[in-house]
Design a protein around this motif. Structure first.
Motif, PDB file in Angstrom:
ATOM      1  N   THR A 104     -62.203  34.452 -49.720  1.00 44.46           N
ATOM      2  CA  THR A 104     -63.295  34.297 -50.696  1.00 44.46           C
ATOM      3  C   THR A 104     -64.106  35.585 -50.843  1.00 44.46           C
ATOM      4  OG1 THR A 104     -64.602  33.515 -48.843  1.00 44.46           O
ATOM      5  CG2 THR A 104     -63.595  31.830 -50.242  1.00 44.46           C
ATOM      6  N   LYS A 105     -63.717  36.637 -50.126  1.00 51.14           N
ATOM      7  CA  LYS A 105     -64.418  37.934 -50.091  1.00 51.14           C
ATOM      8  C   LYS A 105     -65.764  37.857 -49.362  1.00 51.14           C
ATOM      9  CE  LYS A 105     -61.608  40.338 -52.999  1.00 51.14           C
ATOM     10  NZ  LYS A 105     -61.343  41.132 -54.127  1.00 51.14           N
ATOM     11  N   ASP A 106     -65.935  36.831 -48.553  1.00 51.06           N
ATOM     12  CA  ASP A 106     -67.121  36.758 -47.692  1.00 51.06           C
ATOM     13  C   ASP A 106     -66.799  37.468 -46.383  1.00 51.06           C
ATOM     14  OD1 ASP A 106     -68.329  35.212 -49.553  1.00 51.06           O
ATOM     15  OD2 ASP A 106     -68.187  33.319 -48.447  1.00 51.06           O
ATOM     16  N   VAL A 228     -68.415  53.308 -55.603  1.00 47.67           N
ATOM     17  CA  VAL A 228     -68.999  53.373 -56.951  1.00 47.67           C
ATOM     18  C   VAL A 228     -68.601  54.677 -57.643  1.00 47.67           C
ATOM     19  CG1 VAL A 228     -71.209  53.577 -58.187  1.00 47.67           C
ATOM     20  CG2 VAL A 228     -70.907  51.790 -56.468  1.00 47.67           C
ATOM     21  N   ASN A 229     -68.636  55.791 -56.913  1.00 50.10           N
ATOM     22  CA  ASN A 229     -68.275  57.068 -57.530  1.00 50.10           C
ATOM     23  C   ASN A 229     -66.781  57.149 -57.848  1.00 50.10           C
ATOM     24  OD1 ASN A 229     -70.585  59.066 -57.857  1.00 50.10           O
ATOM     25  ND2 ASN A 229     -70.991  58.141 -55.870  1.00 50.10           N
ATOM     26  N   ILE A 230     -65.970  56.558 -56.989  1.00 52.37           N
ATOM     27  CA  ILE A 230     -64.533  56.515 -57.285  1.00 52.37           C
ATOM     28  C   ILE A 230     -64.317  55.617 -58.516  1.00 52.37           C
ATOM     29  CG2 ILE A 230     -62.250  55.817 -56.427  1.00 52.37           C
ATOM     30  CD1 ILE A 230     -63.303  56.532 -53.564  1.00 52.37           C
ATOM     31  N   GLY A 231     -65.073  54.519 -58.573  1.00 48.78           N
ATOM     32  CA  GLY A 231     -64.989  53.636 -59.748  1.00 48.78           C
ATOM     33  C   GLY A 231     -65.352  54.394 -61.019  1.00 48.78           C
ATOM     34  N   PRO A 268     -54.715  55.939 -57.668  1.00 46.09           N
ATOM     35  CA  PRO A 268     -54.022  54.693 -58.026  1.00 46.09           C
ATOM     36  C   PRO A 268     -54.795  53.433 -57.640  1.00 46.09           C
ATOM     37  CG  PRO A 268     -53.096  55.625 -56.022  1.00 46.09           C
ATOM     38  CD  PRO A 268     -54.115  56.615 -56.508  1.00 46.09           C
ATOM     39  N   GLY A 269     -55.980  53.590 -57.047  1.00 50.46           N
ATOM     40  CA  GLY A 269     -56.765  52.446 -56.580  1.00 50.46           C
ATOM     41  C   GLY A 269     -57.287  52.780 -55.197  1.00 50.46           C
ATOM     42  N   ILE A 270     -58.202  51.968 -54.684  1.00 47.65           N
ATOM     43  CA  ILE A 270     -58.758  52.286 -53.361  1.00 47.65           C
ATOM     44  C   ILE A 270     -58.049  51.485 -52.280  1.00 47.65           C
ATOM     45  CG2 ILE A 270     -60.998  53.175 -54.037  1.00 47.65           C
ATOM     46  CD1 ILE A 270     -62.148  50.397 -53.699  1.00 47.65           C
ATOM     47  N   GLY A 271     -58.004  52.064 -51.061  1.00 45.37           N
ATOM     48  CA  GLY A 271     -57.330  51.383 -49.954  1.00 45.37           C
ATOM     49  C   GLY A 271     -58.029  51.667 -48.650  1.00 45.37           C
ATOM     50  N   GLY A 272     -57.403  51.198 -47.562  1.00 46.55           N
ATOM     51  CA  GLY A 272     -57.971  51.392 -46.232  1.00 46.55           C
ATOM     52  C   GLY A 272     -58.829  50.205 -45.837  1.00 46.55           C
ATOM     53  N   HIS A 273     -59.308  50.266 -44.613  1.00 45.35           N
ATOM     54  CA  HIS A 273     -60.059  49.145 -44.062  1.00 45.35           C
ATOM     55  C   HIS A 273     -61.521  49.184 -44.499  1.00 45.35           C
ATOM     56  CE1 HIS A 273     -61.244  45.996 -41.457  1.00 45.35           C
ATOM     57  NE2 HIS A 273     -61.650  46.714 -40.452  1.00 45.35           N
ATOM     58  N   CYS A 274     -61.962  50.303 -45.109  1.00 41.25           N
ATOM     59  CA  CYS A 274     -63.408  50.446 -45.334  1.00 41.25           C
ATOM     60  C   CYS A 274     -63.857  50.304 -46.784  1.00 41.25           C
ATOM     61  CB  CYS A 274     -63.857  51.789 -44.780  1.00 41.25           C
ATOM     62  SG  CYS A 274     -63.606  51.914 -43.009  1.00 41.25           S
ATOM     63  N   ILE A 275     -63.435  51.269 -47.630  1.00 36.46           N
ATOM     64  CA  ILE A 275     -64.020  51.343 -48.979  1.00 36.46           C
ATOM     65  C   ILE A 275     -63.809  50.051 -49.791  1.00 36.46           C
ATOM     66  CG2 ILE A 275     -64.259  52.786 -51.060  1.00 36.46           C
ATOM     67  CD1 ILE A 275     -64.854  54.366 -48.550  1.00 36.46           C
ATOM     68  N   PRO A 276     -62.618  49.431 -49.739  1.00 35.67           N
ATOM     69  CA  PRO A 276     -62.472  48.208 -50.552  1.00 35.67           C
ATOM     70  C   PRO A 276     -63.241  47.009 -49.980  1.00 35.67           C
ATOM     71  CG  PRO A 276     -60.319  49.122 -49.930  1.00 35.67           C
ATOM     72  CD  PRO A 276     -61.354  49.800 -49.097  1.00 35.67           C
ATOM     73  N   LEU A 277     -63.582  47.064 -48.685  1.00 35.10           N
ATOM     74  CA  LEU A 277     -64.172  45.884 -48.031  1.00 35.10           C
ATOM     75  C   LEU A 277     -65.680  45.968 -47.840  1.00 35.10           C
ATOM     76  CD1 LEU A 277     -61.095  45.722 -47.267  1.00 35.10           C
ATOM     77  CD2 LEU A 277     -61.834  44.722 -45.108  1.00 35.10           C
ATOM     78  N   ASP A 278     -66.122  47.114 -47.330  1.00 39.64           N
ATOM     79  CA  ASP A 278     -67.508  47.204 -46.864  1.00 39.64           C
ATOM     80  C   ASP A 278     -68.559  46.847 -47.920  1.00 39.64           C
ATOM     81  OD1 ASP A 278     -66.189  48.003 -44.649  1.00 39.64           O
ATOM     82  OD2 ASP A 278     -66.944  50.056 -44.611  1.00 39.64           O
ATOM     83  N   PRO A 279     -68.396  47.316 -49.183  1.00 42.39           N
ATOM     84  CA  PRO A 279     -69.433  46.973 -50.167  1.00 42.39           C
ATOM     85  C   PRO A 279     -69.646  45.465 -50.298  1.00 42.39           C
ATOM     86  CG  PRO A 279     -68.035  48.708 -51.028  1.00 42.39           C
ATOM     87  CD  PRO A 279     -67.376  48.218 -49.775  1.00 42.39           C
ATOM     88  N   ALA A 299     -67.756  48.398 -59.758  1.00 44.34           N
ATOM     89  CA  ALA A 299     -66.839  49.360 -59.127  1.00 44.34           C
ATOM     90  C   ALA A 299     -65.570  48.646 -58.679  1.00 44.34           C
ATOM     91  CB  ALA A 299     -67.517  50.026 -57.930  1.00 44.34           C
ATOM     92  N   GLU A 300     -65.722  47.457 -58.126  1.00 48.38           N
ATOM     93  CA  GLU A 300     -64.540  46.721 -57.663  1.00 48.38           C
ATOM     94  C   GLU A 300     -63.638  46.377 -58.838  1.00 48.38           C
ATOM     95  OE1 GLU A 300     -64.454  42.729 -56.551  1.00 48.38           O
ATOM     96  OE2 GLU A 300     -62.487  43.102 -55.640  1.00 48.38           O
ATOM     97  N   GLU A 301     -64.271  45.974 -59.931  1.00 39.50           N
ATOM     98  CA  GLU A 301     -63.492  45.588 -61.117  1.00 39.50           C
ATOM     99  C   GLU A 301     -62.663  46.779 -61.614  1.00 39.50           C
ATOM    100  OE1 GLU A 301     -66.071  43.642 -64.003  1.00 39.50           O
ATOM    101  OE2 GLU A 301     -64.715  44.394 -65.571  1.00 39.50           O
ATOM    102  N   VAL A 302     -63.309  47.946 -61.718  1.00 32.98           N
ATOM    103  CA  VAL A 302     -62.603  49.136 -62.230  1.00 32.98           C
ATOM    104  C   VAL A 302     -61.527  49.589 -61.236  1.00 32.98           C
ATOM    105  CG1 VAL A 302     -62.866  51.564 -62.897  1.00 32.98           C
ATOM    106  CG2 VAL A 302     -64.605  49.905 -63.562  1.00 32.98           C
TER     107      VAL A 302
END
Ligand SMILES: NC(=O)c1ccc[n+]([C@@H]2O[C@H](COP(=O)([O-])OP(=O)(O)OC[C@H]3O[C@@H](n4cnc5c(N)ncnc54)[C@H](O)[C@@H]3O)[C@@H](O)[C@H]2O)c1
Length: 441
Positions: A104-106, A228-231, A268-279, A299-302
């Motif tokens: 659920t992204k919680d 956000v800046n990558i977005g 091509p999109g964001i990855g790793g354990h941090c940037i896609p999750l932490d926000p 940012a997540e949408e983009v």
């Protein structure tokens, strides 16, 4: 003498025993740093394989040299265990377990809770506990402190509690555990003082803040800033593609401004354990208080649309050569989420592979660091293939997803029929040798 002074003395004389819970990308470099600085250090792991490797003096994280681990193990400063009852022998305990998201992204803080329960079971006067796992503001105060208070021990009299975010950047040759400033926030000023003393023994600079919440939020700001800046540049890349403007040239030009601009690059999109999750940890906590973090959602949408944009570029390129995606051979170059590492967590390569397969393409991949990938969408496993001239010439399209540095991109472009470059890796080649067969993000 108070527990605080006893612990400060043990830290100063390097007789404090250090326990690190969770020996992954964060915990292993940290426990090795303490061991290398003369502290008797123990890693606590649930994965017996990792504990065994460490006890044999072997590293399984590329940034941590095996020779250094072997040296610390031989000097009897470093060992690992799966026996959590040994936590009672530690003076400093640092939690470095994963903090994933639920479907659920919680936030999923179950690993932090599991580790804290083990600490709670053996908590004794004179212990300092530091949480390093990235988490939402308030975790240390609202979740950990009540658990430790339940034991009857008193904060600052018996035990000390702080949060310190981990900023390690896997694969970064310039910045490591020692030379990255360590932000430390205590649940109280006394706890902050003890935690700052512990880190000062192993890192060059400690920056103490007024609370654990500030330290927790600092980490989330850093990673939200990146997301956000990558977005923003990912949106710019799609916008420039529509307007037929070279995104990379625009960014390079803007980066000549000596103030007020910091370059971020599309991909091509964001990855790793941090940037896609932490926000999401930050927006979840804000939502609990009725506040909607709009930049994070956008940012997540983009960013999550980027794999689709890459697939669109592949389709366009094939179309220009009168080929359908269905039945075409597509070679994915690099599947790790970033260059020169083997980490596949949240890698956008997986979404790109799955989308191309859905279109009927015959997809293969080569990655010098990754032998096999697990495609969650269809539950299948896919093995990488060795790179050869035949493999490249046989491919209808080569997609550079991860720009590992040990690949000869000139050679690749020379033998490829079509290249989709998501990292601007081929920038130096494109005019002289590309014959118009490179499509850039
Ligand atoms: N990887 C990074 O670059 C990075 C950077 C900064 C912060 N962080 C944060 O640091 C934390 C750890 O991340 P990581 O990349 O090291 O994760 P990881 O998955 O590489 O390592 C976590 C380790 O903890 C172990 N573990 C899980 N539950 C445990 C338990 N109850 N007791 C003992 N060990 C347990 C796992 O077996 C694993 O070895 C996360 O909160 C992450 O967000 C990671």
């Amino acid at each position: 003498m108070s527990n605080k002074h006893k612990l400060l003395e043990k830290i100063a004389s390097r007789t404090a025993r250090v326990g690190v819970i969770g020996l992954g990308y964060v915990g292993l470099p940290l426990v090795v740093e303490f061991a290398g600085s003369g502290f008797e250090s123990t890693g606590f792991e649930v994965d017996a394989r990792k504990a065994d490797l460490l006890n044999r003096g072997e590293s399984y994280i590329p940034d941590v040299p095996t020779a250094h681990v072997a040296e610390c193990v031989a000097a009897k400063k470093l060992r690992a265990t799966t026996d959590f009852s040994e936590l009672k022998d530690q003076d400093i305990i640092i939690i470095c377990v994963p903090t994933p998201l639920r479907k659920t992204k919680d936030p999923d803080v179950s690993y932090i809770l599991a580790a804290s329960e083990k600490i709670q079971a053996t908590l004794r006067p004179g212990q300092l506990i530091i949480l390093e796992s990235t988490t939402y503001p308030g975790t240390t105060d609202e979740v950990l402190k009540p658990m430790f208070d339940e034991t009857g021990h008193k904060l600052d009299e018996d035990y000390f509690l702080a949060f310190s975010p981990e900023r390690v950047d896997p694969g970064n040759e310039k910045y490591n555990t020692k030379n990255i400033t360590k932000v430390v926030g205590g649940v109280t000023a006394i706890s902050a003082e003890v935690a700052a003393a512990a880190y000062s023994a192993i890192v060059d600079h400690v920056h103490a803040v007024s609370s654990a919440r500030v330290a927790e939020t600092c980490k989330l700001l850093e990673n939200t800033f990146r997301a956000v800046n990558i977005g923003l540049v990912n949106e710019l890349a799609q916008l420039c593609h529509t307007l037929n403007i070279d995104t990379w040239e625009v960014i390079a030009a803007a980066a000549t401004k000596p103030f007020g601009f910091m370059p971020f690059y599309p991909g091509p999109g964001i990855g790793g354990h941090c940037i896609p999750l932490d926000p999401h940890y930050l927006s979840w906590k804000a939502r609990m208080h009725g506040f909607e973090a709009r930049f994070i959602s956008l940012a997540e949408e983009v960013n999550s649309r980027m794999p689709e944009h890459v697939v669109d570029l592949v389709i366009k390129g094939l179309n220009s050569q009168r080929k359908p995606a269905n039945g075409s051979n597509i070679l994915i170059m690099g599947v790790a989420y970033k260059r020169d590492i083997d980490d596949m967590r949240e890698s956008p390569a997986l979404a790109i592979i799955e989308k191309l397969q859905e279109l009927g393409a015959e997809v293969s991949f080569h990655d010098p660091y990754v032998a096999e990938v697990h495609l969650e969408g269809n539950g299948s496993r896919m093995s990488g293939i060795p790179l050869s001239q035949e493999v490249v010439t046989k491919s209808d399209c080569v997609v550079i997803v991860t720009d590992h540095r040990n690949i000869d991109y000139g050679w690749l472009v020379e033998h490829a029929k079509l290249v989709v470059d998501t990292r601007n890796t081929t920038r130096k080649l494109r005019d002289e040798r590309s014959d118009g067969k490179i499509i850039r993000l």
